[in-house]
Scaffold this motif. Structure first.
Motif, PDB file in Angstrom:
ATOM      1  N   LEU A 151       3.597  36.573 -21.594  1.00  0.00           N
ATOM      2  CA  LEU A 151       3.228  35.493 -20.672  1.00  0.00           C
ATOM      3  C   LEU A 151       2.192  35.977 -19.662  1.00  0.00           C
ATOM      4  O   LEU A 151       1.247  35.262 -19.330  1.00  0.00           O
ATOM      5  CB  LEU A 151       4.470  34.970 -19.939  1.00  0.00           C
ATOM      6  N   ALA A 152       2.382  37.225 -19.170  1.00  0.00           N
ATOM      7  CA  ALA A 152       1.437  37.758 -18.183  1.00  0.00           C
ATOM      8  C   ALA A 152       0.054  37.913 -18.802  1.00  0.00           C
ATOM      9  O   ALA A 152      -0.961  37.547 -18.194  1.00  0.00           O
ATOM     10  CB  ALA A 152       1.940  39.098 -17.653  1.00  0.00           C
ATOM     11  N   ILE A 153       0.018  38.460 -20.037  1.00  0.00           N
ATOM     12  CA  ILE A 153      -1.278  38.604 -20.719  1.00  0.00           C
ATOM     13  C   ILE A 153      -1.920  37.244 -20.889  1.00  0.00           C
ATOM     14  O   ILE A 153      -3.101  37.036 -20.590  1.00  0.00           O
ATOM     15  CB  ILE A 153      -1.099  39.268 -22.112  1.00  0.00           C
ATOM     16  N   GLU A 154      -1.090  36.283 -21.320  1.00  0.00           N
ATOM     17  CA  GLU A 154      -1.624  34.958 -21.589  1.00  0.00           C
ATOM     18  C   GLU A 154      -2.139  34.302 -20.295  1.00  0.00           C
ATOM     19  O   GLU A 154      -3.172  33.631 -20.307  1.00  0.00           O
ATOM     20  CB  GLU A 154      -0.556  34.086 -22.250  1.00  0.00           C
TER      21      GLU A 154
ATOM     22  N   GLY B 293      -8.445  38.991 -17.699  1.00  0.00           N
ATOM     23  CA  GLY B 293      -7.767  38.925 -18.989  1.00  0.00           C
ATOM     24  C   GLY B 293      -8.033  40.128 -19.870  1.00  0.00           C
ATOM     25  O   GLY B 293      -7.096  40.863 -20.227  1.00  0.00           O
ATOM     26  N   PRO B 294      -9.330  40.375 -20.222  1.00  0.00           N
ATOM     27  CA  PRO B 294      -9.613  41.538 -21.066  1.00  0.00           C
ATOM     28  C   PRO B 294      -9.116  42.842 -20.440  1.00  0.00           C
ATOM     29  O   PRO B 294      -8.626  43.730 -21.143  1.00  0.00           O
ATOM     30  CB  PRO B 294     -11.150  41.537 -21.157  1.00  0.00           C
TER      31      PRO B 294
ATOM     32  N   SER C 100      -9.243  34.077 -17.221  1.00  0.00           N
ATOM     33  CA  SER C 100     -10.550  34.628 -17.597  1.00  0.00           C
ATOM     34  C   SER C 100     -11.321  33.671 -18.481  1.00  0.00           C
ATOM     35  O   SER C 100     -12.530  33.495 -18.313  1.00  0.00           O
ATOM     36  CB  SER C 100     -10.371  35.941 -18.353  1.00  0.00           C
ATOM     37  N   ILE C 101     -10.612  33.046 -19.450  1.00  0.00           N
ATOM     38  CA  ILE C 101     -11.293  32.109 -20.344  1.00  0.00           C
ATOM     39  C   ILE C 101     -11.843  30.947 -19.529  1.00  0.00           C
ATOM     40  O   ILE C 101     -12.992  30.532 -19.715  1.00  0.00           O
ATOM     41  CB  ILE C 101     -10.325  31.627 -21.447  1.00  0.00           C
ATOM     42  N   ALA C 102     -11.028  30.445 -18.592  1.00  0.00           N
ATOM     43  CA  ALA C 102     -11.485  29.324 -17.760  1.00  0.00           C
ATOM     44  C   ALA C 102     -12.741  29.704 -16.984  1.00  0.00           C
ATOM     45  O   ALA C 102     -13.753  28.994 -17.016  1.00  0.00           O
ATOM     46  CB  ALA C 102     -10.376  28.893 -16.809  1.00  0.00           C
TER      47      ALA C 102
END
Lengths: 102, 316
Positions: B290-293, B260-261, B299-301
């Motif tokens: 959407l791709a970034i999200e 993600g980052p 990554s957050i998960a």
């Protein structure tokens, strides 16, 4: 018609709240983990069940109603699993306390 | 009209009293475990308050992260503190100061905010420009537009902070245990209750998580909320013995955590070539957002899951 529906909702809500109240009393008053779990799970499941039943006639469509039922079922599943796990770990702790040898 | 309004007002007042009461209990109670449980209850009440304010996105985030995930992290911390806690370590004067100073600062900030909200007349807010420029962002949910477009650098920094926290957590690993699986070793009975639960719930959790991620573009939801649900499902599957805990040296788990980052930074830097830092072109706004999200959700998960499991530990 709508008066009957509203009255049903209010009646079921009150029953649900009564079960929650009884469950909370048991949770606060009962002496050990198993008794407290007994009070909590019975009252919690029935309380949430009655509140779900009460909200069903108020749901805008079948989609929302089925979501409500889904939440109830999932909560029951989680509550049943968690209470089993808590009860088992409490039993384990009692065993450890009774025989501190091995 | 009038009676319904007053009933809702009564509800709001009761909610506010409950929030303040639980907050006071949580910060004044001596037992750390009780304080943590009260903090979780506080999070649930605050989530309800956000729903009452119409901010469902924030309510979802508060319930998932504020109440759920932070609660789990703090319970883990309390459990570890129990081992080192010494009962006679009460320096009463400093304890008193440690409570009075934050309490007065909090009171000061709260009264300042209350003063602003109650007295200042808000002639112009940012609501109108946010909604006017919404078509350029590719999404219909103004909250998602703010998080991933207007104020994208905030989100970029937030996810970087999360990544830094993960590295800090890895740094606490004992030298001998580096390369072992994260957290304690899990003991589960084969086909026991937890194992069954751990097989039954994850598919439902995955569907709910994907729904919340996808819905985030147009309605309520988003990367943080969905990521937390995925993390919870992941942790459950590990605790139930369905899958193994990852280890910090694994290449795939590392790429999950950094996806993600990294992708976000990549987009930000390519923006420099076009116009300026962190520009999301209108033409590809929707797919790019959407791709970034999606990368952020992954990554957050992974990061939250690894933070909850913690550094590798020997089972006692």
């Amino acid at each position: 018609m709508s008066v009957i529906v509203t009255a049903t909702t209010i009646l079921l809500l009150l029953i649900g709240v009564a079960f929650f109240l009884a469950g909370s009393m048991g949770l606060l008053r009962f002496p050990d983990v198993h008794a407290r779990l007994h009070a909590l799970t019975k009252a919690d499941n029935l309380g949430l069940g009655f509140i779900t039943l009460a909200l069903l006639p108020q749901a805008a469509d079948v989609w929302i109603a089925s979501k409500l039922v889904m939440i109830w079922l999932l909560t029951m599943l989680a509550a049943a699993t968690v209470s089993q796990l808590i009860a088992r770990s409490a039993l384990h702790e009692e065993d450890v306390k009774q025989e501190p040898g091995p | 009209m009038a009676p319904a309004f007053s009933a809702l007002t009564l509800f709001d007042v009761v909610l506010c009293v409950l929030i303040i009461g639980v907050a006071l209990c949580s910060s004044s109670v001596r037992d750390l475990f009780a304080a943590t449980v009260l903090l979780i209850i506080y999070g649930v009440f605050v989530a309800i308050a956000w729903v009452r304010l119409g901010a469902v996105d924030v309510a979802l985030a508060e319930a998932a992260i504020g109440a759920g995930l932070t609660g789990v992290l703090l319970i883990g911390a309390v459990a570890r503190l129990k081992i080192t806690e010494s009962p006679a370590a009460a320096v009463s004067r400093w304890q008193f100061a440690a409570k009075v100073i934050p309490a007065s600062l909090g009171l000061l900030i709260a009264s300042g905010l209350a003063y602003l909200v109650l007295t200042v007349e808000w002639r112009e807010t940012l609501q109108a420009p946010v909604l006017a420029n919404l078509p350029d962002t590719g999404v219909l949910n103004p909250v998602t537009a703010v998080l991933l477009n207007y104020r994208a650098y905030d989100t970029l920094l937030e996810t970087s902070v999360l990544f830094a926290a993960l590295i800090a957590s890895w740094c606490t690993t004992h030298d001998d245990l580096w390369g072992e699986r994260a957290g304690l070793r899990q003991h589960t009975r084969r086909a026991g209750i937890l194992a069954t639960f751990g097989r039954f719930l994850p598919p439902i959790g995955l569907i709910v998580g994907i729904h919340i991620f996808w819905a985030g573009a147009d309605k309520w939801g988003g990367a943080f909320q969905a990521g937390t649900i995925f993390a919870a499902v992941w942790i459950l599957a590990i605790m139930a013995g369905v899958i193994d805990a990852p280890n910090a040296t694994g290449r795939s788990i590392r790429s999950f955590a950094v996806a993600g980052p990294m992708f976000f930074t990549f987009v930000a830097l390519t923006g420099v070539l076009a116009q300026s830092f962190l520009i999301i072109p209108v033409m590809v706004a929707k797919p790019l957002t959407l791709a970034i999200e999606a990368c952020l959700t992954l990554s957050i998960a992974a990061t939250l899951m690894l933070l909850v499991l913690g550094a590798p530990r020997r089972s006692a």
